[in-house]
Each structure stands twice: as C-alpha cells, then as structure tokens.
Write a protein that holds these residues in place. Sequence first.
Motif, mmCIF file in Angstrom:
data_model
loop_
_atom_site.group_PDB
_atom_site.id
_atom_site.type_symbol
_atom_site.label_atom_id
_atom_site.label_comp_id
_atom_site.label_asym_id
_atom_site.label_seq_id
_atom_site.Cartn_x
_atom_site.Cartn_y
_atom_site.Cartn_z
ATOM 1 N N GLU A 22 38.808 -21.995 81.453
ATOM 2 C CA GLU A 22 38.952 -20.891 82.400
ATOM 3 C C GLU A 22 38.198 -21.258 83.680
ATOM 4 N N ILE A 23 38.937 -21.285 84.789
ATOM 5 C CA ILE A 23 38.380 -21.706 86.069
ATOM 6 C C ILE A 23 38.521 -20.544 87.040
ATOM 7 N N LYS A 24 37.400 -20.100 87.602
ATOM 8 C CA LYS A 24 37.396 -18.984 88.539
ATOM 9 C C LYS A 24 36.711 -19.417 89.824
ATOM 10 N N GLY A 25 37.255 -18.935 90.939
ATOM 11 C CA GLY A 25 36.697 -19.273 92.239
ATOM 12 C C GLY A 25 37.008 -18.216 93.265
ATOM 13 N N PRO A 26 36.677 -18.459 94.539
ATOM 14 C CA PRO A 26 36.923 -17.458 95.588
ATOM 15 C C PRO A 26 38.399 -17.142 95.789
ATOM 16 N N LYS A 27 39.282 -18.105 95.533
ATOM 17 C CA LYS A 27 40.714 -17.911 95.768
ATOM 18 C C LYS A 27 41.435 -17.246 94.589
ATOM 19 N N GLY A 28 40.837 -17.298 93.394
ATOM 20 C CA GLY A 28 41.503 -16.728 92.220
ATOM 21 C C GLY A 28 40.995 -17.383 90.955
ATOM 22 N N GLU A 29 41.754 -17.260 89.898
ATOM 23 C CA GLU A 29 41.379 -17.841 88.616
ATOM 24 C C GLU A 29 42.605 -18.418 87.928
ATOM 25 N N MET A 30 42.378 -19.456 87.115
ATOM 26 C CA MET A 30 43.452 -20.137 86.403
ATOM 27 C C MET A 30 42.951 -20.538 85.019
ATOM 28 N N THR A 31 43.900 -20.725 84.098
ATOM 29 C CA THR A 31 43.582 -21.109 82.723
ATOM 30 C C THR A 31 44.456 -22.281 82.323
ATOM 31 N N LEU A 32 43.881 -23.248 81.629
ATOM 32 C CA LEU A 32 44.610 -24.432 81.171
ATOM 33 C C LEU A 32 44.271 -24.697 79.717
ATOM 34 N N ASN A 33 45.300 -24.777 78.858
ATOM 35 C CA ASN A 33 45.093 -25.121 77.455
ATOM 36 C C ASN A 33 44.804 -26.618 77.332
ATOM 37 N N ILE A 34 43.770 -26.943 76.577
ATOM 38 C CA ILE A 34 43.341 -28.334 76.404
ATOM 39 C C ILE A 34 43.805 -28.829 75.039
ATOM 40 N N PRO A 35 44.479 -29.983 74.952
ATOM 41 C CA PRO A 35 44.881 -30.507 73.633
ATOM 42 C C PRO A 35 43.685 -30.731 72.726
ATOM 43 N N SER A 36 43.937 -30.691 71.424
ATOM 44 C CA SER A 36 42.842 -30.788 70.460
ATOM 45 C C SER A 36 42.184 -32.161 70.457
ATOM 46 N N PHE A 37 42.893 -33.210 70.904
ATOM 47 C CA PHE A 37 42.305 -34.559 70.889
ATOM 48 C C PHE A 37 41.506 -34.872 72.147
ATOM 49 N N VAL A 38 41.404 -33.914 73.079
ATOM 50 C CA VAL A 38 40.633 -34.110 74.314
ATOM 51 C C VAL A 38 39.300 -33.379 74.193
ATOM 52 N N THR A 39 38.237 -34.069 74.542
ATOM 53 C CA THR A 39 36.881 -33.508 74.511
ATOM 54 C C THR A 39 36.334 -33.447 75.933
ATOM 55 N N ILE A 40 35.761 -32.311 76.309
ATOM 56 C CA ILE A 40 35.197 -32.126 77.643
ATOM 57 C C ILE A 40 33.688 -31.977 77.518
ATOM 58 N N THR A 41 32.964 -32.828 78.250
ATOM 59 C CA THR A 41 31.505 -32.796 78.257
ATOM 60 C C THR A 41 31.035 -32.269 79.605
ATOM 61 N N ARG A 42 30.225 -31.202 79.579
ATOM 62 C CA ARG A 42 29.727 -30.586 80.799
ATOM 63 C C ARG A 42 28.351 -31.141 81.158
ATOM 64 N N ASP A 43 28.135 -31.359 82.460
ATOM 65 C CA ASP A 43 26.828 -31.740 82.996
ATOM 66 C C ASP A 43 26.398 -30.626 83.938
ATOM 67 N N GLU A 44 25.588 -29.705 83.416
ATOM 68 C CA GLU A 44 25.195 -28.534 84.191
ATOM 69 C C GLU A 44 24.352 -28.920 85.405
ATOM 70 N N ALA A 45 23.516 -29.931 85.248
ATOM 71 C CA ALA A 45 22.628 -30.301 86.355
ATOM 72 C C ALA A 45 23.413 -30.917 87.512
ATOM 73 N N GLY A 46 24.330 -31.823 87.182
ATOM 74 C CA GLY A 46 25.085 -32.502 88.230
ATOM 75 C C GLY A 46 26.370 -31.816 88.619
ATOM 76 N N GLN A 47 26.687 -30.658 88.007
ATOM 77 C CA GLN A 47 27.916 -29.924 88.292
ATOM 78 C C GLN A 47 29.145 -30.841 88.141
ATOM 79 N N LYS A 48 29.223 -31.487 86.976
ATOM 80 C CA LYS A 48 30.339 -32.383 86.717
ATOM 81 C C LYS A 48 30.840 -32.181 85.293
ATOM 82 N N ALA A 49 32.068 -32.627 85.060
ATOM 83 C CA ALA A 49 32.673 -32.586 83.725
ATOM 84 C C ALA A 49 33.383 -33.911 83.471
ATOM 85 N N THR A 50 33.285 -34.400 82.243
ATOM 86 C CA THR A 50 33.877 -35.679 81.864
ATOM 87 C C THR A 50 34.791 -35.463 80.669
#
Length: 251
Positions: A84-112
């Motif tokens: 779920e991605i929200k911003g000043p212009k609006g919000e959007m949702t994207l389903n992620i396949p089960s074989f994809v893993t997303i790692t968040r870096d809160e300090a650097g504001q990045k995702a891998t």
Amino acid sequence: MSFSIPQRCARQLLREPFQRGSLPIFLAPAFSPRTQCFSTTTPAQSRVGGAAISIPPEVSFNLVDLPAGLSRTRGKDIPKFAAEIKGPKGEMTLNIPSFVTITRDEAGQKATLAVQDQSVPHQRAMWGTIRALLQNHILGVSEGHVCILSMVGVGYRATVEDKATTVEPTYPGQKFISLKVGFSHPIELGIPKGVQASTPQPTRILLEGVDKRIVTQFAAEIREWRRPEPYKGKGIFVNGETIKLKAKKIK
C-alpha cells in the motif's frame, strides 16, 4: 550448384563420430554437434530487480497481508501480501507474488526486492517487473505521471468539454476531450477516472494522473485517431515522438 544430403543420412552422420572420408570437409562445421555463438561478448543479464527503490519522506510504504481466498490472479501463484503506497497525489495498491520478498530500510528510506530462486525464468522475469511497478507507483503518488500530446496538421485542435453529444458519461462529473482532426465531426472521448486533462494550447493536450498505465493508455487511444504519417509529418505525437519522413511517391 547445390549439395544436399537426405535427412535420414544426416541424422546418421550426427550420431556417428566423424571419420575421414565419411563427410565432405566443407560440410563438417554444419553437422558438428558443437554449438557456437555468433556473439563474442559474454551474455549479461539485467540487474534492475536487485536495485534499491528510493522512498520519498512524504510517501507511506506499507506491506499488508491479504485474506486467504480473496486475492485473484490469472497465474498459479497466489499473492499473500500487498504493498500500500500513499502520497500527496493519492494512493495505490499492488499485489506482490509469493516468491518475491521485500526488505525495508527505515533509516535510508529504501526498499530492496529479492526472489526465492533466480534460476526459475518466471521468477527472474517478474523480479524486475514488480520492481518497476513499485517504482512507478511511488513516483505516481508523489509527483504524478504526465503525457503531452502534440497535434500537427492544418485545423487540428482539441478542447476539454463538460458535456458530450455522442458519448455517455461513465461516472458523475466526467469530462470529455473533443478532437478536431480532419473529420466531418468532432471526436469526443471520455476522460478516465483519475486522469486530469487540460489544453494549455489548442494543439497541446496535457494528461496527468497517478496510475501510469491509465494515463499512457488514454494517450494511446487519442493518438490512434490520427497516427503520425511519414509523408507530410501530420498526426498526434506523444511525449516528443518523432518519425522519419519519406520521399513522396511519384507515379
């Protein structure tokens, strides 16, 4: 003069080792079992999927679990969570396949992004695709996507109208684009929901929206009414599109 070998004999030659006198020398490379690449460079794969995604401070990026049995997909894979991605212009949702893993870096504001098995062609292909979709969604909710259409031709112009005579509105408050591109009547197109259209000049159409797919699809529909032709250079051009002009046909 051409030299041909029956198919049965060719298969037999491929099974047996090459012997002196069994095959002409000039045909040996063609029937050799060793394959040779035409390219001399080492094949390199794209690394788009592994590149980190930058998340602006004003954008909220969250991963939520999907209820079992409610996610719909055409393939065999069933998504287990969505972004779920929200911003000043609006919000959007994207389903992620089960074989994809997303790692968040809160300090650097990045995702891998990463996949379970890079040797599987489907997972390797979707790796970069999901990463590109997430990047487009983040850019859409933060800055928005823009398409600029230029109309080249005598009398070509466009206007944004509140009502249409040939098209019925599909949602309340829908506006329409009226095109005059050489037909005996104006072409009226309904603006999709979530897209803002304006005409800063009579021959310019500016499309803005959060979803890149919807914005570019609507731009393609407008362009289809007058595709650029290569003899006079007339037509509707999208985002600085150029064509190579051809010489006129002389009978």
